[in-house]
Every structure is written in C-alpha cells, then in structure tokens.
Design an enzyme around this catalytic site. Structure first.
Site, PDB file in Angstrom:
ATOM      1  N   GLY A 108      41.569 -10.582 -62.586  1.00  0.00           N
ATOM      2  CA  GLY A 108      40.933 -10.298 -61.511  1.00  0.00           C
ATOM      3  C   GLY A 108      40.202  -8.876 -61.733  1.00  0.00           C
ATOM      4  NE  ARG A 109      43.825  -4.231 -60.358  1.00  0.00           N
ATOM      5  CZ  ARG A 109      44.483  -3.412 -59.897  1.00  0.00           C
ATOM      6  NH1 ARG A 109      43.520  -2.293 -59.523  1.00  0.00           N
ATOM      7  NH2 ARG A 109      45.539  -3.407 -59.370  1.00  0.00           N
ATOM      8  CG  ASP A 141      37.602  -3.243 -55.814  1.00  0.00           C
ATOM      9  OD1 ASP A 141      38.638  -3.547 -56.424  1.00  0.00           O
ATOM     10  OD2 ASP A 141      37.582  -2.127 -55.109  1.00  0.00           O
ATOM     11  N   GLY A 142      37.786  -5.458 -58.331  1.00  0.00           N
ATOM     12  CA  GLY A 142      37.812  -5.523 -59.879  1.00  0.00           C
ATOM     13  C   GLY A 142      38.255  -4.079 -60.353  1.00  0.00           C
ATOM     14  NE  ARG A 199      46.864  -4.197 -68.675  1.00  0.00           N
ATOM     15  CZ  ARG A 199      47.275  -5.177 -67.642  1.00  0.00           C
ATOM     16  NH1 ARG A 199      48.265  -4.493 -66.932  1.00  0.00           N
ATOM     17  NH2 ARG A 199      46.910  -6.275 -67.606  1.00  0.00           N
ATOM     18  NE  ARG A 206      48.382 -11.581 -67.256  1.00  0.00           N
ATOM     19  CZ  ARG A 206      48.585 -10.463 -66.654  1.00  0.00           C
ATOM     20  NH1 ARG A 206      49.519 -10.318 -65.724  1.00  0.00           N
ATOM     21  NH2 ARG A 206      47.865  -9.541 -66.926  1.00  0.00           N
ATOM     22  CG  ASP A 276      51.039 -13.573 -61.119  1.00  0.00           C
ATOM     23  OD1 ASP A 276      51.762 -13.898 -60.174  1.00  0.00           O
ATOM     24  OD2 ASP A 276      50.091 -12.268 -60.783  1.00  0.00           O
ATOM     25  CG  ASP A 286      50.105  -7.341 -64.536  1.00  0.00           C
ATOM     26  OD1 ASP A 286      49.285  -6.822 -65.522  1.00  0.00           O
ATOM     27  OD2 ASP A 286      49.675  -8.155 -63.863  1.00  0.00           O
TER      28      ASP A 286
END
Ligand code: AMP
Ligand code: MG
Length: 545
Positions: A108-109, A141-142, A199, A206, A276, A286
C-alpha cells in the site's frame, strides 16, 4: 560523473518478467485478481534530501555515497528519478491481521524499483517505502513520516549488525513535504515531515503473497509463484515439484524458527506479526511499532493497538510464528496431494525452535552445549529471577559474563549455608546493580534466590571447564552491549524533527559494533532513564506511521 554513479546498478527484474502483471495501468485503489503485482510509478516529491545511508549496503550495491553525490542519490531513492532498467511495481498480497483473515492488503505504500545484481553477484530488490499511493493503498495515503522511517532505517541496520536475519535499509530521505498523522488515533491529527526509506532484500515476498492466491482459488498462479520462489531463492532444493515443495516448506519453517530464536536472544519484539509481515525468507520485515525489551517481561508489547489481547507480546512470538506457518501451510495445501509433508514441516518448526533456543540459551550463559534437564532448570529459574525485580535483560547478560563463579561447597569454607548464600546473593546484587530499574524490589528472598542460582551456575560452569576469559568472550559475542533502545530511537526522532541529524549518525555508528565495548559510547548502553518509562514513542507505539 552522475551517470557513473549508478553505472554498477545492473537491473535484472525477474519478478516482473516471470510473473503475471495486473493489466490495469492506472493508479487507483482496487481488488487485483489473477496477478502478482501492479506496475505503478512513485509520486514525485518536492524536495528530497538524503538524511542517512548505510555504508555497508551502499558498498554492496557498488554505490558511492558522499556529500557530493547525495543530491543525485536523493533524487533516485525518493523515486523522483527512475533509472534505465527500473520497472516499478507494487505486490499483491493478503494476510491474517491479529488472527483474522483480512483479504487483499498488498504494497500500500511500498514500491519496488526493480531487482539488481550486485558486483558480488547477489540479487537484491530495491523498494521505496512511503513513495506514494498504489492500487493496494486502500483508504490510506501511501506515505510515511520521518519518525517511523527513521525507526525502520536504524533498526534494519542495527539488526543486521546483531546478526539477525532482516531486510536492509540503504537510504533515508526526507521529502520536503508534510504528512498528516493521528499518532494515537485520538482525534489529534498533526502535520509531520514525510520521508522515504529505500529497503533492500533478496526478496520481499511474504506469506500473504501465497495466501491471497490460495484464498481466491487461483491455484495455477499459486503454483507459479511457488515455483518462481523456489527457483529464484531456494535454488539449492532442486527443480520445483511436489517433493521439492515439501522440502521448501520445511526450509521456510526452519528459517522462521532461526529468526525467532534471534529475536528472543536480542530482546526484539516485532509488534505486528501478521502473516503479511512474515517474509518467506525468514527475514525480519516491516519495522512498525516494534520495540526492545528493557526489563525482562515476556508479556510486554510496545504496540498500543495490541494492548488488550497482547497477541504479539515478547514471549508469545515463537507460538505466533508457528500459527502463521500453519496459515501458510493451509494456503499451500492445494499444491499437495497429501498434507503430511506440511504437518512435518510444522513439527520441524517446533524442533528447530526448541533446539535453536537451547543452543542460544547455552551460549548466552557461556556453556559449551546444552545439557538436559539441568540446563533447562537453570535457564527457567534465571528467567523467573529476572522477573522478580525489574531487570534490564541486555545489561544483565553482559554483567553475567563478569561473574566470578563460586563452585566450592560452603562446608569447605566453614560457612553456614545461609551465610554463604547471603554472601553470594549480596555480591550478585552488586554485580547486577546497573541493570535494576526498581532497586526497592530487591528483597532478602530475591538475594537468596539469586545466590542459589549463582551457585548452581558456578557448579555448571566448573563442570564445563571453560576459563573465565573464554566464557566472557563467548558470552559477549552473543549478548549485545548495544541495542537500539526504544528511548534512543525516540531521542533521534526528536532531534531529527527539529532538523538535527547527528544522533542518527552516531547511533548508526555505535550499532555497527554491538558486541564490542566502546568506551566512548557508554551512554548508549545505559538502561532506560525514568522519564522514558511512560513517554509515547519510547515504550508505547501505535501502528500510525
Ligand atoms: P502494516 O500493518 O504496516 O504491515 O500494514 C498493513 C497494510 O496496510 C499493508 O498492506 C500496508 O501496505 C498498508 N498500509 C499501511 N500504512 C499505509 C499507508 N500510509 N498508506 C497505504 N497503505 C498503508
Ligand atoms: Mg506490513
């Protein structure tokens, strides 16, 4: 000059070349079926500025980063400028969040820029986190804020230097834009500086990438993704096929177990172990509301969003990993004619975790090897003692390496047993003094328990026959002196928010050698100051990032 700068980034985009793309080219939120990813461009930002970078990761990729190249680096790793060979995309995945199937989530971002082959021949995917919305952004909003990006950047590199499997961070760039966040979901939205982390990992796939295909009964695609993953990241297992699938799943279980053993060793709490957020390579991935244990408390979680059920508390992590692997097994079941290999893989997780944990505890205590059942008793009792008085785990284990073990019997010394115990207990308390958060909790009973434990420990060390020097070296190579203490990250955030970046650089440097005594860095190994006990951002974090 500038074209030379990126000359060694050779792109080889296997994921987008070999797996099916979402045919829709426009960037709007949607459910994406029959595809593993969507092509999407990063959003251009106003004023990208390079704040920090990982020297080691830059070297690995063949990038020269210094003050003169910083502007060009910031352009590329903010997503403002795409290099020839980049093929940006966001991945489609699903996941179980806090135990419930959440359907499609996806990057999503996060926007993958592409895959490079490093000068040493290793494959790395470059991924920007916070570079704008994607088809998977759902209602968000990403974007990412400096506070959380700084935490991810520093922790990735700290974990790497601690020897914990992890995704890496190449750069931390501020965008020159403001992002609105309601940090505590309490109706107080604030404008915060925006930032982007680049990254780096061999793969960002995942558990959820497999789960979403299985949930949608896209079995052919599931098989394609599994075959791709095996060929690409598990080539040593041989050509894909049901037999290889079984060996692959067993290996994923083993890698996951190894990662969790490391977390338990260094006192890392991930905070959001949703499926995820579980890497298929067994990498820590993450970095959100993660935290580091201060006092040894297996029930602790830094994540305020999980404060009620504490599903992802420190001591629960080994069980959650198993639960997550079971969800992965369910997702993979359509590729197996018989579920036994999947069950065997899960059993293998428990075995790997148990033996890994035992070896880890033995080496943390300075023992050559684990001996049942005595060492189990020794370790269990130590964990209980650590909870009697709020005790900083990291400091405690460094101090334990300095204990002069007493193995002689009290009668040899002509002492009464109680006197003897008291003496050992009192000197133990002195040794561990720096690790106690609430010295008032030290009772006579505690001193006796500690004394008894130190005596058993001393006897055990003597039968092992290691010298004090050997033992100290061994213990100091697995018990870090420096970790990214929660309040240190927060101090770096406070500074950075007011425009000063020096603490980020200092921390990055100290955390490069976490097992070494660094006489000029004592302040970074000290226990958490009292002001940080209840301060937001130190021991309490939300998912807002
Ligand atoms: P996380 O809890 O950070 O693992 O995120 C769960 C899901 O929410 C993932 O699909 C993320 O990509 C997505 N997500 C989190 N924050 C944002 C954001 N600011 N904008 C878009 N998607 C996000
Ligand atoms: Mg995530």
């Amino acid at each position: 000059m500038e074209s030379d700068l990126f000359a060694r980034l050779t792109f080889d985009n296997c994921f987008t070349r070999e797996l099916p793309a979402d045919p829709e080219a426009a960037n709007f939120r949607r459910q994406v079926r029959a595809a593993c990813y969507s092509r999407v461009q990063p959003t251009v930002v106003r004023e990208p500025r390079l704040v920090a970078w990982s020297r080691e990761m830059a070297e690995e990729l063949g990038l020269t980063i210094d003050d003169s190249t910083a502007p060009a680096i910031a352009e590329v790793f903010s997503g403002n400028r795409l290099l020839t060979g980049m093929d940006p995309f966001a991945m489609c995945y699903g996941g179980h969040q806090f135990g419930n199937w959440a359907g499609q989530l996806g990057d999503g971002r996060a926007i993958n820029l592409g895959e490079v082959v490093s000068p040493a021949g290793r494959h790395w995917t470059l991924q920007l986190k916070g570079a704008g919305p994607t088809p998977y952004s759902r209602t968000a909003d990403g974007l990412a804020v400096l506070r959380s990006s700084l935490r991810e950047f520093l922790c990735s590199e700290a974990m790497f230097h601690l020897g914990v499997p992890t995704t890496r961070a190449l750069t931390l760039v501020t965008t020159g834009e403001q992002v609105v966040r309601d940090m505590f979901y309490d109706g107080n939205p604030q404008r915060e500086p925006g930032a982007i982390v680049c990254r780096v990992a061999p793969s960002f796939v995942r558990f959820g990438n497999f789960q979403i295909l299985s949930a949608r009964r896209e079995t052919d695609l599931l098989k394609r993704l599994v075959d791709f993953t095996i060929r690409r990241d598990f080539g040593h297992l041989g050509e894909p096929g049901e037999h290889t699938y079984a060996r692959w799943f067993a290996e994923v279980c083993r890698l996951t177990a190894e990662m969790i053993v490391h977390w338990m060793r260094v006192g890392f709490v991930h905070g959001v172990m949703n499926t995820d957020n579980m890497s298929i390579l067994g990498l820590t991935i993450d970095y959100g509301p993660y935290g580091w244990l201060e006092d040894y408390d297996p029930t602790w979680t830094p994540n305020t969003t999980d404060a009620e059920g504490r599903r992802y508390r420190f001591g629960q992590q080994p069980h959650v990993a198993m639960w997550n692997l079971a969800q992965l097994a369910n997702a993979l079941a359509p590729l197996f004619s018989d579920t036994k290999p999947l069950q065997d893989g899960l059993d293998g997780y428990a075995e790997s975790f148990n033996s890994g944990w035992q070896q880890m505890m033995a080496s943390r205590m300075g023992l050559r090897s684990w001996q049942d059942p005595d060492d189990k008793e020794l370790a269990d009792e130590l964990m209980l003692i650590l909870q009697m008085v709020e005790t900083d785990m990291t400091i405690f284990f460094r101090r334990l390496a300095t204990v002069n073990v007493e193995s002689s019997d009290h009668r040899v010394r002509g002492e009464a047993e109680s006197e003897y115990l008291q003496r050992v207990g009192i000197s133990g308390v002195e040794t561990f003094r720096d690790s106690y958060y609430v010295p008032e909790q030290i009772t006579p009973e505690y001193k006796i328990r500690l004394g008894q434990w130190l005596l058993s420990y001393g006897r055990r060390i003597s039968t092992d026959g290691t010298s004090a020097e050997q033992r100290r070296k061994q213990m100091n190579s697995v018990n870090p002196r420096y970790v990214l203490r929660n309040y240190l990250a927060q101090l770096a955030i406070d500074q950075a928010t007011s425009g000063k970046m020096s603490l980020i650089h200092r921390l990055l440097d100290v955390l490069r050698r976490p097992y070494e005594e660094q006489p000029d860095a004592d302040e970074f190994s000290a226990k958490r100051p009292e002001w940080a006990r209840t301060r937001a951002g130190c021991s309490m974090l939300s998912c807002s990032s």
